[in-house]
Design a protein around this motif. Structure first.
Motif, PDB file in Angstrom:
ATOM      1  N   ARG A 388       0.839  -1.205   0.000  1.00 23.77           N
ATOM      2  CA  ARG A 388       0.000   0.000   0.000  1.00 23.77           C
ATOM      3  C   ARG A 388       0.872   1.252   0.000  1.00 23.77           C
ATOM      4  NH1 ARG A 388      -3.021  -3.024   3.751  1.00 23.77           N
ATOM      5  NH2 ARG A 388      -2.290  -1.751   5.500  1.00 23.77           N
ATOM      6  N   TYR A 389       1.995   1.181   0.716  1.00 23.55           N
ATOM      7  CA  TYR A 389       2.912   2.324   0.731  1.00 23.55           C
ATOM      8  C   TYR A 389       3.481   2.577  -0.660  1.00 23.55           C
ATOM      9  CZ  TYR A 389       7.318   4.837   1.438  1.00 23.55           C
ATOM     10  OH  TYR A 389       8.353   5.732   1.332  1.00 23.55           O
ATOM     11  N   LYS A 390       3.877   1.514  -1.356  1.00 22.44           N
ATOM     12  CA  LYS A 390       4.433   1.683  -2.708  1.00 22.44           C
ATOM     13  C   LYS A 390       3.378   2.220  -3.670  1.00 22.44           C
ATOM     14  CE  LYS A 390       8.030   0.674  -3.767  1.00 22.44           C
ATOM     15  NZ  LYS A 390       9.259   1.498  -3.778  1.00 22.44           N
ATOM     16  N   LEU A 391       2.144   1.743  -3.556  1.00 26.52           N
ATOM     17  CA  LEU A 391       1.071   2.254  -4.406  1.00 26.52           C
ATOM     18  C   LEU A 391       0.814   3.732  -4.124  1.00 26.52           C
ATOM     19  CD1 LEU A 391      -1.485  -0.711  -4.222  1.00 26.52           C
ATOM     20  CD2 LEU A 391      -0.145  -0.027  -6.217  1.00 26.52           C
ATOM     21  N   ASP A 392       0.890   4.087  -2.861  1.00 24.75           N
ATOM     22  CA  ASP A 392       0.638   5.474  -2.471  1.00 24.75           C
ATOM     23  C   ASP A 392       1.711   6.404  -3.020  1.00 24.75           C
ATOM     24  OD1 ASP A 392      -1.014   7.299  -0.921  1.00 24.75           O
ATOM     25  OD2 ASP A 392       0.748   7.546   0.341  1.00 24.75           O
ATOM     26  N   GLN A 393       2.912   5.880  -3.249  1.00 25.17           N
ATOM     27  CA  GLN A 393       3.998   6.711  -3.762  1.00 25.17           C
ATOM     28  C   GLN A 393       3.786   7.095  -5.218  1.00 25.17           C
ATOM     29  OE1 GLN A 393       6.963   7.781  -1.890  1.00 25.17           O
ATOM     30  NE2 GLN A 393       5.360   7.302  -0.407  1.00 25.17           N
ATOM     31  N   VAL A 394       3.087   6.261  -5.980  1.00 24.46           N
ATOM     32  CA  VAL A 394       2.976   6.498  -7.421  1.00 24.46           C
ATOM     33  C   VAL A 394       1.581   6.936  -7.859  1.00 24.46           C
ATOM     34  CG1 VAL A 394       4.830   4.874  -7.947  1.00 24.46           C
ATOM     35  CG2 VAL A 394       2.471   4.059  -7.867  1.00 24.46           C
ATOM     36  N   VAL A 418      -6.784   4.649  -1.557  1.00 26.55           N
ATOM     37  CA  VAL A 418      -7.032   6.082  -1.323  1.00 26.55           C
ATOM     38  C   VAL A 418      -7.193   6.468   0.136  1.00 26.55           C
ATOM     39  CG1 VAL A 418      -8.155   6.224  -3.582  1.00 26.55           C
ATOM     40  CG2 VAL A 418      -9.562   5.912  -1.537  1.00 26.55           C
ATOM     41  N   ASP A 419      -7.134   5.532   1.061  1.00 19.37           N
ATOM     42  CA  ASP A 419      -7.325   5.897   2.464  1.00 19.37           C
ATOM     43  C   ASP A 419      -6.353   6.994   2.905  1.00 19.37           C
ATOM     44  OD1 ASP A 419      -9.552   4.609   3.313  1.00 19.37           O
ATOM     45  OD2 ASP A 419      -8.530   2.938   4.301  1.00 19.37           O
ATOM     46  N   GLU A 420      -5.127   6.953   2.395  1.00 17.75           N
ATOM     47  CA  GLU A 420      -4.132   7.957   2.779  1.00 17.75           C
ATOM     48  C   GLU A 420      -4.474   9.344   2.247  1.00 17.75           C
ATOM     49  OE1 GLU A 420      -1.287   7.959   4.728  1.00 17.75           O
ATOM     50  OE2 GLU A 420      -2.199   6.107   5.446  1.00 17.75           O
ATOM     51  N   TYR A 421      -5.389   9.419   1.277  1.00 15.30           N
ATOM     52  CA  TYR A 421      -5.793  10.726   0.753  1.00 15.30           C
ATOM     53  C   TYR A 421      -6.640  11.495   1.758  1.00 15.30           C
ATOM     54  CZ  TYR A 421      -4.647   8.700  -3.864  1.00 15.30           C
ATOM     55  OH  TYR A 421      -4.025   8.112  -4.923  1.00 15.30           O
ATOM     56  N   PHE A 422      -7.116  10.794   2.779  1.00 21.18           N
ATOM     57  CA  PHE A 422      -8.052  11.402   3.723  1.00 21.18           C
ATOM     58  C   PHE A 422      -7.432  11.566   5.113  1.00 21.18           C
ATOM     59  CE2 PHE A 422     -10.564   9.522   0.389  1.00 21.18           C
ATOM     60  CZ  PHE A 422     -11.571  10.450   0.164  1.00 21.18           C
ATOM     61  N   VAL A 423      -6.120  11.743   5.162  1.00 21.98           N
ATOM     62  CA  VAL A 423      -5.455  11.968   6.450  1.00 21.98           C
ATOM     63  C   VAL A 423      -4.816  13.344   6.502  1.00 21.98           C
ATOM     64  CG1 VAL A 423      -5.035   9.537   6.852  1.00 21.98           C
ATOM     65  CG2 VAL A 423      -3.327  10.870   5.627  1.00 21.98           C
ATOM     66  N   GLY A 424      -5.197  14.218   5.598  1.00 20.53           N
ATOM     67  CA  GLY A 424      -4.592  15.541   5.533  1.00 20.53           C
ATOM     68  C   GLY A 424      -3.473  15.572   4.518  1.00 20.53           C
ATOM     69  N   ARG A 425      -3.184  16.750   4.015  1.00 22.49           N
ATOM     70  CA  ARG A 425      -2.192  16.865   2.941  1.00 22.49           C
ATOM     71  C   ARG A 425      -0.773  16.680   3.455  1.00 22.49           C
ATOM     72  NH1 ARG A 425      -3.897  22.035  -0.637  1.00 22.49           N
ATOM     73  NH2 ARG A 425      -5.472  22.587   0.876  1.00 22.49           N
ATOM     74  N   GLY A 426      -0.472  17.173   4.636  1.00 24.53           N
ATOM     75  CA  GLY A 426       0.841  16.955   5.232  1.00 24.53           C
ATOM     76  C   GLY A 426       1.993  17.288   4.314  1.00 24.53           C
ATOM     77  N   VAL A 427       2.862  16.320   4.129  1.00 18.32           N
ATOM     78  CA  VAL A 427       4.073  16.546   3.329  1.00 18.32           C
ATOM     79  C   VAL A 427       3.731  16.755   1.864  1.00 18.32           C
ATOM     80  CG1 VAL A 427       5.540  15.242   4.891  1.00 18.32           C
ATOM     81  CG2 VAL A 427       4.403  14.065   3.009  1.00 18.32           C
ATOM     82  N   TYR A 428       2.515  16.445   1.475  1.00 17.56           N
ATOM     83  CA  TYR A 428       2.142  16.593   0.072  1.00 17.56           C
ATOM     84  C   TYR A 428       1.736  18.025  -0.259  1.00 17.56           C
ATOM     85  CZ  TYR A 428       2.299  11.571  -0.515  1.00 17.56           C
ATOM     86  OH  TYR A 428       2.717  10.268  -0.590  1.00 17.56           O
ATOM     87  N   ARG A 433      -4.135  15.147  -3.485  1.00 17.09           N
ATOM     88  CA  ARG A 433      -4.463  13.801  -3.955  1.00 17.09           C
ATOM     89  C   ARG A 433      -5.976  13.647  -3.816  1.00 17.09           C
ATOM     90  NH1 ARG A 433      -0.842   9.971  -0.430  1.00 17.09           N
ATOM     91  NH2 ARG A 433      -1.616  11.357   1.192  1.00 17.09           N
ATOM     92  N   THR A 434      -6.603  13.139  -4.852  1.00 12.91           N
ATOM     93  CA  THR A 434      -8.068  13.169  -4.869  1.00 12.91           C
ATOM     94  C   THR A 434      -8.670  11.831  -5.277  1.00 12.91           C
ATOM     95  OG1 THR A 434      -8.191  13.883  -7.191  1.00 12.91           O
ATOM     96  CG2 THR A 434      -8.052  15.610  -5.507  1.00 12.91           C
ATOM     97  N   LEU A 435      -9.910  11.654  -4.843  1.00 12.47           N
ATOM     98  CA  LEU A 435     -10.761  10.550  -5.266  1.00 12.47           C
ATOM     99  C   LEU A 435     -11.939  11.140  -6.024  1.00 12.47           C
ATOM    100  CD1 LEU A 435     -11.838   7.593  -5.210  1.00 12.47           C
ATOM    101  CD2 LEU A 435     -12.951   8.179  -3.035  1.00 12.47           C
ATOM    102  N   PHE A 436     -12.165  10.624  -7.217  1.00 13.70           N
ATOM    103  CA  PHE A 436     -13.324  11.025  -8.021  1.00 13.70           C
ATOM    104  C   PHE A 436     -14.126   9.762  -8.315  1.00 13.70           C
ATOM    105  CE2 PHE A 436     -15.442  11.330 -12.116  1.00 13.70           C
ATOM    106  CZ  PHE A 436     -16.088  12.563 -12.049  1.00 13.70           C
ATOM    107  N   THR A 437     -15.387   9.766  -7.934  1.00 16.71           N
ATOM    108  CA  THR A 437     -16.234   8.595  -8.108  1.00 16.71           C
ATOM    109  C   THR A 437     -17.517   9.006  -8.810  1.00 16.71           C
ATOM    110  OG1 THR A 437     -15.388   7.661  -6.042  1.00 16.71           O
ATOM    111  CG2 THR A 437     -17.390   6.718  -6.917  1.00 16.71           C
ATOM    112  N   VAL A 438     -17.874   8.283  -9.865  1.00 15.62           N
ATOM    113  CA  VAL A 438     -19.116   8.581 -10.586  1.00 15.62           C
ATOM    114  C   VAL A 438     -19.914   7.295 -10.754  1.00 15.62           C
ATOM    115  CG1 VAL A 438     -17.956   8.355 -12.826  1.00 15.62           C
ATOM    116  CG2 VAL A 438     -20.140   9.561 -12.683  1.00 15.62           C
ATOM    117  N   GLY A 439     -21.195   7.377 -10.482  1.00 10.96           N
ATOM    118  CA  GLY A 439     -22.067   6.216 -10.619  1.00 10.96           C
ATOM    119  C   GLY A 439     -23.515   6.638 -10.568  1.00 10.96           C
ATOM    120  N   ASP A 440     -24.382   5.679 -10.715  1.00  7.83           N
ATOM    121  CA  ASP A 440     -25.821   5.936 -10.707  1.00  7.83           C
ATOM    122  C   ASP A 440     -26.475   4.893  -9.821  1.00  7.83           C
ATOM    123  OD1 ASP A 440     -28.425   6.634 -11.160  1.00  7.83           O
ATOM    124  OD2 ASP A 440     -28.468   6.075 -13.271  1.00  7.83           O
ATOM    125  N   LEU A 441     -26.951   5.332  -8.663  1.00  4.04           N
ATOM    126  CA  LEU A 441     -27.546   4.413  -7.694  1.00  4.04           C
ATOM    127  C   LEU A 441     -28.659   3.585  -8.319  1.00  4.04           C
ATOM    128  CD1 LEU A 441     -27.817   3.470  -4.732  1.00  4.04           C
ATOM    129  CD2 LEU A 441     -29.477   5.304  -4.415  1.00  4.04           C
TER     130      LEU A 441
END
Length: 628
Positions: A388-394, A418-428, A433-441
């Protein structure tokens, strides 16, 4: 640029479309069909690239390979056009996206095509969730418990492998003199149909871990779980009959005799035979006894005034007897169901083992394996955190298309991304870093791959709560807090006319939001397409209600299916003969203007082609068209 190579200018984003394409916020976008959600998805990718985000840092997850290919082609085609486009035209496209066309931004736009081509992998990462899992597992096959060099199998090869596993199971059982598996699969086929039985076994193969957790004898376990007695069920029914209150039954019989009607006399005779019968006869007469106090539908019979006059406690006695008889009769049905289910699950467990062995021999994995292995890998202690750390790096931006078709296991993978996207920007900071989700319930009701509207809503609440938690953290510097979480909705259709959407809204109002799995009211739809429209609901054709005729070679097909295919073909023929005018195109209807959608490629689809040919209507055939 020649006329044949011209690229249409990008449509101007407005309102919620424009807000959704903004890369400075997490977005949960609800987009009805035809509202331009693919355009918004592509626009967000363009705006990310224009802000200097590396192509390799963007991950788009789509539902199908066709959707991924179409999305990649759309983005690459537009970026290639920007390279050669005149400054004024390129500036207009940037304005349509909501950007200011400064000379620096125009110059950067012209470099994006080459930048994407030079990215690792030769382009943007636009993948299906299964494709992403495959690439992840290929890097860590041993850790995931897979054979190095494994290969995913397509649905057609999977179906062949499943058939082979079933054949091997039956042949081995016969060779070993075990007839139970063959008999069980035969009973399953009678109850569920051939396809239903195969689907049941396929579901068992997907639940192999759960089946292995069940005890060796599944049938007794099922009986206990359903609160059924062990052993011979007929003995249990006989014991229940012996325990019935003969005195109460006699009082019911006497009241019916006193009623003085033919019906009452018949009921009294039934009770008289019951009271003098032996144990075996009582078991055989149990349904007749219940018929005295309940109707054929199982409802309590209404007691007349004369019955109550003859026996003041008649209603209470009849109700008690009806409940006891129904419980005893249901024992047989429930036990037969439990025994079939237990035997089927035992065969299903053997089938799951055989199917797994067949895949191992072929070095193959199916789509469910890809998802399950990826989830297990990401949750594996030690190695999971490092991956997960390696994925978060790229990966800095994740875009999820058709999110309503994402099941629990797939959401688990997305959360790991994407969990790390929701812990504050910090060093970034100041990057985001963003999550975009589109769907139709509304489309989640189709239940693809085990999806459910509840999962879609649960994922929305999860990410919204995570974003709110960080945004409200007063101990964190304001510029390091998380990004806003925008809940947006697209309801303006660019595909359907107003009358069609009015019908859709009326249908939704009739069913209700809860009927579609929605907690809140579903907003009404609006149309951006001028012109008339119509939704015609044809009367249902019931099986056996068609005209009697010699079906010939089609005799095995249900008459309702044949009648429906003929009705559709004749209707299209009539439209063509009458010269039906398409007002939107200013001409008469042509065969290529008609599209017939079916629920599945089954009997109706094949018959439709034959019936259209018979009516002299040119037809493309089945699967000749691909819907975007």
């Amino acid at each position: 640029m020649s006329a044949g190579n011209t690229i249409r200018p990008l449509p101007v984003l407005k309102g919620e479309q424009l807000r959704a394409s903004r890369p400075e916020a997490h977005v949960w976008l609800s987009a009805s069909a035809g509202t331009g959600k693919t355009q918004v998805l592509a626009a967000r990718v363009f705006r990310l690239l224009l802000r200097g985000v590396e192509p390799a840092a963007i991950l788009c997850l789509t539902f199908t390979k066709a959707g991924a290919a179409e999305m990649a082609a759309r983005v690459n085609r537009q970026l290639a056009a920007w390279v050669r486009m005149a400054d004024t035209d390129l500036g207009a496209d940037l304005i349509a996206l909501g950007e200011r066309p400064t000379p620096a931004l125009v110059a950067r736009a012209r470099t994006l095509f080459a930048k994407v081509l030079d990215a690792p992998g030769g382009g943007l990462r636009i993948q299906t969730i299964h494709g992403f899992c495959q690439s992840l597992l290929a890097a860590f096959p041993i850790e995931a418990g897979l054979v190095p060099g494994f290969r995913p199998i397509e649905p057609r090869e999977e179906a062949l492998l499943r058939r082979q596993a079933l054949s091997d199971l039956l042949i081995e059982a016969e060779r070993e003199g075990r007839h139970a598996p063959v008999e069980t699969i035969g009973r399953l086929s009678l109850r569920l149909g051939e396809q239903g039985a195969e689907q049941f076994l396929a579901e068992c193969s997907r639940a192999g871990v759960a089946l292995e957790a069940l005890p060796a004898g599944i049938a007794p376990f099922i009986r206990r779980a359903l609160d059924l007695p062990a052993g011979d069920i007929e003995a249990a029914v006989a014991a229940g009959c012996a325990a019935l209150d003969d005195d109460a039954i006699g009082r019911i019989g006497a009241a019916n005799r006193a009623w003085g009607t033919a019906t009452g006399g018949g009921f009294a005779d039934t009770i008289a035979r019951w009271l003098t019968a032996d144990e075996g006869a009582r078991v055989a007469m149990l349904a007749d006894l219940m018929n005295v106090v309940r109707t054929g539908k199982g409802d309590p019979r209404k007691a007349s005034a004369k019955l109550i006059a003859a026996e003041p406690d008649y209603e209470a006695l009849a109700a008690q007897l009806g409940e006891e008889c129904a419980e005893l009769l249901s024992l047989r049905v429930r036990a037969a169901y439990a025994d079939l289910l237990g035997a089927a699950l035992e065969v299903g467990r053997d089938y799951a083992r055989g199917y797994e062995a067949a895949k191992r021999r072929a070095g193959a994995v199916d789509f469910d394996d890809l998802i399950g292995a990826a989830v297990a890998l990401l949750q594996q202690e030690g190695i999971g955190e490092w991956i997960r750390y390696k994925l978060d790096q790229v990966t800095e931006h994740v875009l999820v298309d058709e999110a309503q078709d994402t099941n629990v296991a797939q959401w688990t993978i997305i959360r790991a991304l994407v969990d790390e996207y929701f812990v504050g920007r910090g060093v970034y900071a100041p990057s985001v870093r963003t999550l975009f989700t589109v769907g139709d319930l509304k489309q989640a009701i189709f239940g693809f791959q085990g999806t459910d509207p509840l999962f879609f809503q649960a994922a929305e609440r999860y990410f919204a709560d995570k974003a709110q938690e960080v945004a409200g953290d007063e101990l964190m510097p304001e510029d390091e807090r998380g990004l806003p979480f925008d809940r947006l909705s697209l309801t303006d259709s660019f595909r359907s006319t107003a009358p069609v959407l009015e019908f859709v809204d009326a249908a939704i109002d009739t069913v209700g939001a809860a009927g579609l799995g929605a907690a809140d009211a579903i907003p009404p739809h609006a149309s951006r397409v001028a012109g008339p429209g119509e939704v015609a609901l044809w009367p249902v054709i019931a099986a056996g209600a068609g005209e009697a005729e010699d079906a010939g070679e089609e005799g095995w097909i249900d008459d309702a299916v044949r009648d429906n295919a003929a009705r559709i073909a004749k209707t299209v023929r009539r439209w063509l003969d009458d010269g039906l005018i398409l007002e939107s195109k200013g001409r008469a209807l042509r065969p290529e203007d008609v599209m017939i959608l079916v629920k599945r490629r089954g009997e109706l689809a094949q018959l439709l082609v034959a019936r259209l040919y018979a009516e002299g209507v040119p037809v493309a055939g089945v699967d000749r068209l691909r819907l975007s």
